[in-house]
Scaffold this motif. Sequence first.
Motif, PDB file in Angstrom:
ATOM      1  N   VAL A 152     -10.899  -7.249 -18.763  1.00 46.09           N
ATOM      2  CA  VAL A 152      -9.264  -7.989 -19.428  1.00 46.09           C
ATOM      3  C   VAL A 152      -9.469  -9.163 -20.535  1.00 46.09           C
ATOM      4  N   ASP A 153      -9.421  -9.365 -21.345  1.00 43.99           N
ATOM      5  CA  ASP A 153      -9.294 -10.172 -22.218  1.00 43.99           C
ATOM      6  C   ASP A 153      -7.728 -10.034 -22.285  1.00 43.99           C
ATOM      7  N   LEU A 154      -7.181 -11.927 -22.178  1.00 44.25           N
ATOM      8  CA  LEU A 154      -5.667 -11.783 -22.940  1.00 44.25           C
ATOM      9  C   LEU A 154      -5.762 -12.667 -22.969  1.00 44.25           C
ATOM     10  N   GLY A 155      -5.204 -13.247 -24.541  1.00 44.58           N
ATOM     11  CA  GLY A 155      -5.219 -14.384 -25.270  1.00 44.58           C
ATOM     12  C   GLY A 155      -3.588 -14.337 -25.182  1.00 44.58           C
ATOM     13  N   ALA A 156      -3.140 -15.353 -25.900  1.00 45.83           N
ATOM     14  CA  ALA A 156      -2.215 -15.797 -26.837  1.00 45.83           C
ATOM     15  C   ALA A 156      -1.450 -14.510 -27.318  1.00 45.83           C
ATOM     16  N   THR A 157      -2.233 -13.701 -28.211  1.00 46.48           N
ATOM     17  CA  THR A 157      -2.165 -12.959 -29.155  1.00 46.48           C
ATOM     18  C   THR A 157      -2.425 -11.436 -29.382  1.00 46.48           C
ATOM     19  N   HIS A 158      -3.460 -12.055 -28.434  1.00 45.14           N
ATOM     20  CA  HIS A 158      -3.868 -10.130 -28.132  1.00 45.14           C
ATOM     21  C   HIS A 158      -5.109  -9.909 -26.602  1.00 45.14           C
ATOM     22  N   CYS A 159      -4.998  -8.150 -26.211  1.00 43.62           N
ATOM     23  CA  CYS A 159      -5.486  -7.961 -25.055  1.00 43.62           C
ATOM     24  C   CYS A 159      -6.710  -6.839 -25.538  1.00 43.62           C
ATOM     25  N   ARG A 160      -7.354  -7.525 -24.946  1.00 38.23           N
ATOM     26  CA  ARG A 160      -8.893  -6.556 -25.115  1.00 38.23           C
ATOM     27  C   ARG A 160      -9.513  -5.922 -23.491  1.00 38.23           C
ATOM     28  N   VAL A 161      -9.988  -5.106 -23.873  1.00 40.16           N
ATOM     29  CA  VAL A 161     -10.146  -4.694 -22.326  1.00 40.16           C
ATOM     30  C   VAL A 161     -11.187  -4.224 -23.196  1.00 40.16           C
TER      31      VAL A 161
END
Lengths: 385, 385
Positions: B79-88
């Motif tokens: 899981v990649d949580l950024g300030a404004t995004h989420c990738r799984v």
Amino acid sequence: MTPQPGSAGDVLTLISAGSATTRSDLARLTGLARSTISQRVDALIERGLVEETESGESTGGRPPRQLRLHTEDHAFAGVDLGATHCRVALMDISGDVLAECEDSLLIGEGPDTVLAHVDQRLDQLLGEAGRPRSALRAMGIGVPGPVEFATGRPNNPPIMPGWNDYPVPEFFEGVSVLVDNDVNVMALGEHRNAFAGTSHLLFVKVGTGIGCGIVAEGKLHRGAQGSAGDIGHIRVSGHEDAGCRCGNSACLEAVAGGAAIARRLTELGLPAESGGDVVALVQAGNTQALRLVREAGRLIGEVLASLVNFFNPEVIVVGGALSRVHEHLLAGIRETVYRRSLPLATHHLSITPSRTGINAAALGAGILAIEHYLSPDNINRIVNA
Amino acid sequence: MTPQPGSAGDVLTLISAGSATTRSDLARLTGLARSTISQRVDALIERGLVEETESGESTGGRPPRQLRLHTEDHAFAGVDLGATHCRVALMDISGDVLAECEDSLLIGEGPDTVLAHVDQRLDQLLGEAGRPRSALRAMGIGVPGPVEFATGRPNNPPIMPGWNDYPVPEFFEGVSVLVDNDVNVMALGEHRNAFAGTSHLLFVKVGTGIGCGIVAEGKLHRGAQGSAGDIGHIRVSGHEDAGCRCGNSACLEAVAGGAAIARRLTELGLPAESGGDVVALVQAGNTQALRLVREAGRLIGEVLASLVNFFNPEVIVVGGALSRVHEHLLAGIRETVYRRSLPLATHHLSITPSRTGINAAALGAGILAIEHYLSPDNINRIVNA
DNA sequence: TGAACTTCCGCCGAAGGTCGAACAAAGCCG
DNA sequence: CGGCTTTGTTCGACCTTCGGCGGAAGTTCA
């Protein structure tokens, strides 16, 4: 397959680290049966690696027989080669110093001369300690320049003429020889001697030049080419006029090293040639010298502030010739690091002077040798032979 | 304590690393008897960790049965949580991606909202991949802030309101959850995916801010407080006027980050808000933007030059939003690093753009989870259960 | 095509290592 | 002085590993 690891090497590691002093301790820590531990310990005793001392204190039952490293029969050497000195320490397997010596010796005389001198001193120290040459199991050597650690060959060292690519270990027969940069072995010595509880340590040596040894996860970090920690040629801001022997300008070493401070003192009419002269002036209360040392501390602190953010160490240890006036040096370093580094990284960071002092390099070199000898793989090889 | 060589976990490690694909390989590499290896492999097959494929190529005799990780029945999430995004990304045990997704999601909405979203996406991806929830063995999460890795709790993250000290792993039941800084997982993803042959790697992320992930001896270096690699607030010379959100001035991030470049472009009459706008201007051929990006590269290079001397990496990988115009950024970085770092450290150093791209973080997070699950200790626990 | 050769893999008896129970040793305590 | 506790050793049972043997499955060559 064994449910738990616990080879003879592992057992010895626990004993040498002081984690276990009795067979019961070992059984508890490894999860092996008492009978198995006894067998391992017997093998180690038979090989002369471990000895029993008189019984310890009873905890209500039969008192356990204490175990410890067998400190006779083996010897290890730590050698600290500087630009103009040679220190040799003979140590037993527990790291205690049996005998040591120090001479003036120019590294520039070349490997054959220098190593022959070391060899002679080794014989002398072995004699003082009453141990035969055959007792010498391994030795570590710290040299003032980059080294390819795997082969023990100096790698284009700037102040060691004649040493480039010289196969140092081959000079000594029948004994394992580990060669490393002097700052690395100082870092190791400081860590094992005074900061064993920490995992991430930086050792900064401030002498004629400036260097850094890196301990990460308790082990030396040498980097891809073995040149890690070479912070003397990091650029500091606002000193573009200061030329450095490396060809660049504004290098940390060129503005904050002992040689640089001495030069600036000379320019101010206070003759100084080396870091030692600077220390003498500071100790004599000269305010110009004091100011320059503190300013050097600030410049070093500027570089360290970056490295603290990057590496996030637990402790920074400051050693080297100029650390004899460490209160002034450290004041400048602390001031800058605590201002410029991130709070999360500085919150638990301590910046302290060397606790091991002048012997850190020789001790560290010896420890390098001892830890090599005591590595589980090597011990298993010895026991199973 | 050294693990017993040749345990089931070690055998699996060799298979998963691709070092061994047949029983014979394993016997040769471990030194164990062929019959013993067969027994180990049988146990791993029985536990559903390894599978046999059709026979491989003969080398003159009976062709060996190929072994590989059994990629069904298990699943791992990155899981990649950024300030404004989420990738799984949902991955199988060999690291191949089974399904992935990306959403806009504000991390500022807080852990309950964000993690519930992640949980929902996980179910969706598991459905797409046709695997039950119970197949999920472990997951890794990269977050844009410092984390206490051992507990998975964010540690005073500046841009994650509501997340401080939140016990992220407890949100997910029945699955191991590893939480780390996003730049760390990007570094891991890049290393394992494209630079597995190197031991010492720096991954530099240039986006809105600037960060660095450190791989030393093939493992992530997190430092004492888990804040290692935070190079965004290292001081660069000659920019004392540039204030930074951290309270200091002349921070790298404040002069060379995407936000800083955008601000300077706006001052020049070219409206830009984010790093994305900067990239767009550069790709449109705007020379002002191009010049600023290259200048940013020089400033980053100044900092990296110091870190190269200190850490001595084999490779520096540049990623992040601005690496989409990497030719200009890298030109500035290379120019400065090769001028300012020591020859010994730069001789074998390569500075390259990311090869893994936008998915490095999610992949790295998944790899973190997979490697945790495949660690010899964990595998031995599973096999002996 | 078939025989000899090579390599892979499972089976099985032998060898060796580990375990735990039982016993002996050594000190404490009442 | 006799029980209690803890430590250390001995010994047989058990388990793992080893390595030889034979069968399996291809290749090479006549």
